[in-house]
Design an enzyme around this catalytic site. Structure first.
Site, PDB file in Angstrom:
ATOM      1  N   HIS A  96      -0.445   0.579  -9.919  1.00  0.00           N
ATOM      2  CA  HIS A  96      -1.071  -0.457  -9.024  1.00  0.00           C
ATOM      3  C   HIS A  96      -1.793  -1.607  -9.728  1.00  0.00           C
ATOM      4  O   HIS A  96      -2.571  -1.887  -9.765  1.00  0.00           O
ATOM      5  CB  HIS A  96      -2.267   0.352  -8.446  1.00  0.00           C
ATOM      6  CG  HIS A  96      -2.522  -0.400  -7.020  1.00  0.00           C
ATOM      7  ND1 HIS A  96      -3.269   0.057  -6.050  1.00  0.00           N
ATOM      8  CD2 HIS A  96      -2.464  -1.783  -6.619  1.00  0.00           C
ATOM      9  CE1 HIS A  96      -3.601  -0.582  -4.895  1.00  0.00           C
ATOM     10  NE2 HIS A  96      -3.034  -1.808  -5.321  1.00  0.00           N
ATOM     11  N   ARG A 135       0.681  -1.137  -0.067  1.00  0.00           N
ATOM     12  CA  ARG A 135      -0.208   0.020   0.038  1.00  0.00           C
ATOM     13  C   ARG A 135       0.835   1.190   0.027  1.00  0.00           C
ATOM     14  O   ARG A 135       1.848   1.032   0.538  1.00  0.00           O
ATOM     15  CB  ARG A 135      -0.969  -0.086   1.164  1.00  0.00           C
ATOM     16  CG  ARG A 135      -2.020  -1.061   1.084  1.00  0.00           C
ATOM     17  CD  ARG A 135      -3.040  -0.336   0.020  1.00  0.00           C
ATOM     18  NE  ARG A 135      -4.264  -1.377   0.102  1.00  0.00           N
ATOM     19  CZ  ARG A 135      -4.519  -2.153  -0.819  1.00  0.00           C
ATOM     20  NH1 ARG A 135      -3.580  -2.589  -1.586  1.00  0.00           N
ATOM     21  NH2 ARG A 135      -5.751  -3.097  -0.718  1.00  0.00           N
ATOM     22  N   GLU A 181      -2.063   8.179  -4.052  1.00  0.00           N
ATOM     23  CA  GLU A 181      -2.727   7.269  -5.288  1.00  0.00           C
ATOM     24  C   GLU A 181      -4.267   7.692  -5.429  1.00  0.00           C
ATOM     25  O   GLU A 181      -4.945   7.793  -4.157  1.00  0.00           O
ATOM     26  CB  GLU A 181      -2.516   6.028  -5.051  1.00  0.00           C
ATOM     27  CG  GLU A 181      -3.072   5.049  -6.252  1.00  0.00           C
ATOM     28  CD  GLU A 181      -2.835   3.434  -5.837  1.00  0.00           C
ATOM     29  OE1 GLU A 181      -3.488   2.800  -6.237  1.00  0.00           O
ATOM     30  OE2 GLU A 181      -1.782   3.057  -5.509  1.00  0.00           O
TER      31      GLU A 181
END
Length: 409
Positions: free
Chosen positions: A303, A253, A286
Site C-alpha cells: 500500500h 482499495r 490488509e
C-alpha cells in the site's frame, strides 16, 4: 491565548514542520502516535481540538461519540472510506481529505508496474509517436506512394495495440490517462459518475474484455452508499470476462477485488501460459496478506503506490491549509496566520523527468525500482502464519523510503 491540541498519526509526512508554534505563531501541543492506536480512550485522554489521520484510523461515532472538543478532522489521504462524513456533518465537525495529492505518484506506480511486466510496450509507445509525427507532417505536392501508406498503416496498427483500461476517472484515473495518451496508447475508460468524454468512452464490459491492461481507481463504496457500488466490483463474473493475457492492477482499495474469487481464478488456470498477471498494492484483508495469494501475484507492494515525497507533502499541505481555515480568521479566529506554503523549502531538487524517461526507458529502475518493493513485502512472510502479519505490513509502510515523483511536463 489558549493552547490548541492536535492529535495526529505519526506517519503524516513532515507533521512537525507544519504544525509547530513558530509556523502557526500560536501555542500548540501535538500528540503523534501510530494511527491504529488512536481510539476513543485516547481521544478522551487528550481532548484534542483537531484530529489528523491517515487511512488506518476509522473516524466514526465509535471514535467520537463521547468527545466534544474536536472541531476539525483532516485526513492526509485521497481515500475517504475510513471516515463517516455524514456523522461529522451531523456533529458540525469540519472535515477535509487530501484529494489529488498523490495522483501523479499512483499513476507513475501503475506505469512502472506495466513496463516492468510488459517492457515491449515501450517500443509500442515509440511507434505511436512515430506514427503520430508522420501523420502530422505537412502534405507534399506529390501523393504519398503506396509503400509509404502501407508503412504508415503498419506503424499505426502496431502503435494502437496497447489498450489501457481505466476504471474510475477521478484525480488518479484521469492523470493516468494523460500519461497513456502522451505515449500514444488507447484509453478505454469507464466511470458512470461523470459525463462521457474522450477518456470516459467505454462500458464496464468493454474495459474488462478489450483491454491489455486494466487499472482500478475507484473509491470503496457499498450498496447503501452508491448506485454504483465498488465493493467486490471485480468478482468471479468480472474475472471471467478478462482475457488471460490482460494485466490487472489494483491501487485503489483492497475490497474492490473479491480476494477469494481472485485466488480461485489464479489457482484454477489450465496452464502456466494461461496464468494472468496481477499487481496488487492493496489487499482485501490488509494489513494481513496471505502467502498463498502473494505467491500467485506478479507484483505485490504494501500500500505504497502513493508514497512519494511530493505526494505525501501535498497531503500534509492540504490538511494544514484547511486547519488554518478552521482555526484562523475564517473560523474560530484563534490563529492569525492566514497561509504558509512550505513545500518549496521542504522539497530537495528533483532530477526525475518523465520526458527523459521516455527517451531512455532502460533507466526505469533508477526512477523507481518496483521489484525492490515487491521483494520487501515478500521477505516479511511469517513462515508459521504463512502470511505477512499486520505489524510487519504497517512497519514497511511506516519505514518506507519515500521515492520521488517524476516531473510531468
Amino acid at each position: 491565548m489558549s493552547m490548541l491540541t492536535i492529535l495526529a498519526d505519526s506517519n503524516i509526512t513532515h507533521l512537525h514542520d507544519y504544525f509547530n508554534e513558530q509556523v502557526l505563531q500560536h501555542p500548540i501541543k501535538v500528540i503523534a502516535m501510530a494511527g491504529r492506536e488512536i481510539d476513543a480512550a485516547i481521544i478522551d485522554k487528550y481532548q484534542p481540538d483537531a484530529l489528523l489521520v491517515r487511512s488506518v484510523t476509522k473516524v466514526n461515532a465509535d471514535l467520537l461519540a463521547n468527545n466534544h472538543s474536536i472541531k476539525y478532522v483532516g485526513s492526509a489521504t485521497i481515500g475517504t472510506d475510513h471516515v463517516d462524513q455524514d456523522y461529522l456533518l451531523q456533529r458540525a465537525i469540519y472535515f477535509t481529505n487530501a484529494g489529488g495529492c498523490s495522483k501523479h505518484s499512483v499513476a507513475q506506480y501503475v506505469l512502472t508496474a506495466i513496463f516492468a511486466l510488459r517492457p515491449e510496450y515501450w517500443n509500442q509507445a515509440h511507434l505511436s509517436h512515430l506514427a503520430i509525427s508522420q501523420a502530422a507532417l505537412p502534405s507534399q505536392a506529390a501523393l504519398p506512394s503506396q509503400a509509404t501508406l502501407t508503412s504508415q498503416a503498419t506503424l499505426t496498427s502496431q502503435a494502437t495495440s496497447v489498450k489501457l483500461g481505466i476504471i474510475g476517472l477521478g484525480n488518479i484515473g484521469s492523470t493516468l490517462a494523460s500519461y497513456a495518451l502522451d505515449i500514444g496508447w488507447q484509453v478505454l475508460g469507464y466511470d458512470p459518475l461523470i459525463p462521457k468524454s474522450e477518456i470516459n468512452n467505454a462500458s464496464f464490459e468493454q474495459v474488462l474484455s478489450e483491454s491489455d491492461v486494466i487499472s482500478l481507481h475507484v473509491p470503496l463504496t457499498k450498496v447503501m452508499d452508491s448506485q454504483y457500488p465498488t465493493y467486490h466490483l471485480i468478482d468471479h463474473a468480472a474475472l471471467a470476462k478478462i482475457p488471460s493475457h490482460t494485466l490487472l492492477i489494483n491501487t485503489a482499495r483492497g475490497p474492490v477485488i473479491n480476494e477469494a474469487d481472485l485466488l480461485h481464478s489464479l489457482q484454477h488456470t489450465e496452464s502456466n501460459q494461461d496464468q494472468r498477471d496481477i499487481v496488487l498494492d492493496v489487499f482485501e484483508h490488509e494489513p494481513y496478506v496471505s502467502a498463498v495469494l502473494l505467491d500467485k501475484l506478479a507484483i505485490a507492494t504494501p500500500h505504497i503506490a502513493g508514497y512519494t515525497l511530493e505526494g505525501k507533502l501535498r497531503g500534509t499541505q492540504i490538511i494544514f491549509d484547511h486547519f488554518l481555515k478552521v482555526f484562523g480568521t475564517e473560523g474560530t479566529k484563534q490563529i492569525k496566520v492566514k497561509k504558509a506554503y512550505l513545500m518549496d523549502q521542504l522539497l530537495p531538487e528533483n532530477p526525475y523527468h518523465w520526458s527523459q524517461l521516455k527517451q531512455a526507458h532502460q533507466k526505469l529502475s533508477q526512477f523507481y525500482d518496483i521489484k525492490a518493493d515487491d521483494g520487501l513485502l515478500r521477505s516479511c512472510i511469517n513462515e508459521q502464519a504463512q502470511a505477512v502479519l499486520g505489524a510487519d505490513f504497517d512497519s514497511l509502510r511506516k519505514n518506507y523510503n519515500l521515492r520521488r515523483e517524476w516531473l510531468f511536463q
